[in-house]
Motif scaffolding. Structure first.
Motif, PDB file in Angstrom:
ATOM      1  N   PHE A   1       0.831  -1.211   0.000  1.00  9.39           N
ATOM      2  CA  PHE A   1       0.000   0.000   0.000  1.00  9.39           C
ATOM      3  C   PHE A   1       0.860   1.253   0.000  1.00  9.39           C
ATOM      4  CE2 PHE A   1      -2.550   3.245   2.299  1.00  9.39           C
ATOM      5  CZ  PHE A   1      -3.655   3.301   1.462  1.00  9.39           C
ATOM      6  N   ARG A   2       1.974   1.222   0.744  1.00  6.53           N
ATOM      7  CA  ARG A   2       2.874   2.376   0.800  1.00  6.53           C
ATOM      8  C   ARG A   2       3.429   2.727  -0.586  1.00  6.53           C
ATOM      9  NH1 ARG A   2       5.316  -0.850   5.240  1.00  6.53           N
ATOM     10  NH2 ARG A   2       4.226  -0.280   7.160  1.00  6.53           N
ATOM     11  N   LYS A   3       3.554   1.724  -1.444  1.00  3.40           N
ATOM     12  CA  LYS A   3       4.086   1.957  -2.787  1.00  3.40           C
ATOM     13  C   LYS A   3       3.122   2.765  -3.646  1.00  3.40           C
ATOM     14  CE  LYS A   3       6.764  -2.354  -2.804  1.00  3.40           C
ATOM     15  NZ  LYS A   3       6.887  -3.710  -3.413  1.00  3.40           N
TER      16      LYS A   3
ATOM     17  N   VAL B   1       0.483   8.247   2.756  1.00  8.49           N
ATOM     18  CA  VAL B   1      -0.258   7.724   3.908  1.00  8.49           C
ATOM     19  C   VAL B   1       0.709   6.880   4.731  1.00  8.49           C
ATOM     20  CG1 VAL B   1      -2.184   6.307   4.710  1.00  8.49           C
ATOM     21  CG2 VAL B   1      -2.436   7.687   2.631  1.00  8.49           C
ATOM     22  N   ARG B   2       0.869   7.239   5.986  1.00  4.39           N
ATOM     23  CA  ARG B   2       1.787   6.508   6.858  1.00  4.39           C
ATOM     24  C   ARG B   2       1.041   5.368   7.545  1.00  4.39           C
ATOM     25  NH1 ARG B   2       4.867   8.664  12.321  1.00  4.39           N
ATOM     26  NH2 ARG B   2       6.267   6.890  12.549  1.00  4.39           N
ATOM     27  N   VAL B   3       1.518   4.143   7.340  1.00  5.88           N
ATOM     28  CA  VAL B   3       0.908   2.963   7.957  1.00  5.88           C
ATOM     29  C   VAL B   3       1.953   2.294   8.844  1.00  5.88           C
ATOM     30  CG1 VAL B   3      -0.309   0.791   7.589  1.00  5.88           C
ATOM     31  CG2 VAL B   3      -0.510   2.629   5.886  1.00  5.88           C
ATOM     32  N   THR B   4       1.665   2.193  10.139  1.00  2.00           N
ATOM     33  CA  THR B   4       2.572   1.509  11.069  1.00  2.00           C
ATOM     34  C   THR B   4       1.884   0.260  11.610  1.00  2.00           C
ATOM     35  OG1 THR B   4       1.790   2.820  12.950  1.00  2.00           O
ATOM     36  CG2 THR B   4       3.691   3.656  11.746  1.00  2.00           C
ATOM     37  N   VAL B   5       2.636  -0.835  11.695  1.00  2.00           N
ATOM     38  CA  VAL B   5       2.079  -2.115  12.155  1.00  2.00           C
ATOM     39  C   VAL B   5       2.932  -2.644  13.306  1.00  2.00           C
ATOM     40  CG1 VAL B   5       1.277  -4.410  11.484  1.00  2.00           C
ATOM     41  CG2 VAL B   5       1.415  -2.588   9.757  1.00  2.00           C
TER      42      VAL B   5
ATOM     43  N   PHE C   1      -7.211   2.041   2.243  1.00  2.00           N
ATOM     44  CA  PHE C   1      -6.388   0.960   2.764  1.00  2.00           C
ATOM     45  C   PHE C   1      -7.186  -0.341   2.876  1.00  2.00           C
ATOM     46  CE2 PHE C   1      -4.654  -1.527   6.363  1.00  2.00           C
ATOM     47  CZ  PHE C   1      -3.381  -1.773   5.867  1.00  2.00           C
ATOM     48  N   ILE C   2      -8.409  -0.276   3.401  1.00  6.49           N
ATOM     49  CA  ILE C   2      -9.220  -1.489   3.555  1.00  6.49           C
ATOM     50  C   ILE C   2      -9.601  -2.053   2.191  1.00  6.49           C
ATOM     51  CG2 ILE C   2     -11.372  -2.451   4.449  1.00  6.49           C
ATOM     52  CD1 ILE C   2      -9.246  -1.774   6.589  1.00  6.49           C
TER      53      ILE C   2
END
Length: 318
Positions: free
Chosen positions: A37-39, A44-48, A260-261
């Motif tokens: 998704f980051r690509k 949009v910053r996604v942290t897991v 994202f979803i």
């Protein structure tokens, strides 16, 4: 110039931020989705993170995270907290997982194990009493039985104990426990007398370090390995389970979370295979995404057991 670039990278302004935490079992899939998704959405910053299913739900129900990874459905006590705290959520199954029973490659005497033998190993009443392999099966050697399993905050722990011992959280406590499956991999792989359980993805990533053990429902039944086919068709029982993400209902209205979803649902099947999990049927992904689009909150598993569940039927009823 280099310093200026570094500072600009550190203080980059994002269009949105998505904070995810929870299950170590679901982590490989969610992180794979987030990476892809980051690509396509670099702003949009996604942290897991990994806090275990229970630890993730604690953060989620305090409103600290947008999405919670979970290797079991939300519990009755957690549902009560969600209502008390006014946290509504959307429940989304994302993959199947076959729980792997593993030993060290140096173990040359275990070729299969039965559900009853797993119960003998892990039952609460076995604590301090069943301490050798020979006590589990007479033909096995009289050597120490060293157990490795999920920590008590893990959804894997809840599911395994329900499936094997008949009640969630019902287990002996004298074993090496961790919410981090990599710790369990390390422990079992280096212990000739060890046996452990965790999600199939962690076995798939460490095949050269571990020996996978097939499971028999009864002593007379066929020994079944967890594979895409046996998990999807339900023959690997009772250790096949669905895995989930839970989305905060307020966060679900944000455009970047919606993106994202949608991306997660469109790519989960392919990425699940890549990280060692089993994709859900397309019909289940479709039903789940419709529930998300309609902001259908709550859990379809409230007051229901997850063992042997038919996801399509359950989602169709709600």
């Amino acid at each position: 110039m280099i310093l200026a670039f570094s500072l600009s990278a550190c203080f980059k302004k994002y269009d949105g931020k998505i904070n995810i935490d929870g299950s170590s079992s679901v982590y490989p899939l969610t992180e794979a989705v987030a990476e892809e998704f980051r690509k396509v959405e670099p702003n949009v910053r996604v942290t897991v993170g990994i806090s275990g299913t229970g630890g993730g739900f604690k953060k989620f129900l305090r409103g600290e995270t947008d999405i919670s990874d979970a290797s079991r459905p939300i519990s009755k006590s957690e549902l009560e907290i969600s209502r008390k705290n006014g946290i509504q959520f959307i429940e989304i199954p994302v993959s199947y997982d076959g729980m792997a029973i593993v030993v060290s490659p140096k173990n040359d005497f275990v070729d299969y194990i039965t559900v009853e033998e797993l119960r003998t190993m892990w039952a609460p009443e076995s604590q301090g009493k069943v301490t050798t392999w020979k006590q589990v099966r007479d033909s096995w050697p009289n050597v120490p039985l060293n157990l490795y399993g999920a920590g008590t905050s893990s959804g894997t722990y809840d599911y395994f104990t329900e499936a094997i011992n008949g009640k969630a959280k019902s287990s002996r406590g004298d074993y090496t426990a961790s919410e981090d499956d990599n710790v369990l991999v390390q422990g079992v792989s280096s212990d000739r007398n060890g046996v452990g359980y965790f999600g199939l993805a962690y076995y798939s990533e460490n095949k050269n370090k571990l020996k996978l053990i097939p499971v028999k429902v009864t002593a007379e039944a066929k020994a079944i390995y967890p594979t895409e086919e046996t998990v999807q068709n339900g023959t690997y029982q009772p250790l096949s389970r669905p895995e989930f993400i839970y989305v905060n209902a307020k966060a679900a209205t944000k455009p970047f979370v919606k993106k994202f979803i949608k991306f997660y649902m469109e790519n989960a099947a392919v990425l699940a295979k890549e990280v060692g999990y089993i994709p859900l049927p397309t019909s289940v992904y479709d039903l789940s995404y419709k529930r998300f689009e309609n902001l259908k909150s709550g859990s379809v598993f409230e007051n229901k057991s997850i063992v042997g569940v038919d996801l399509f039927q359950l989602l169709s009823e709600k």
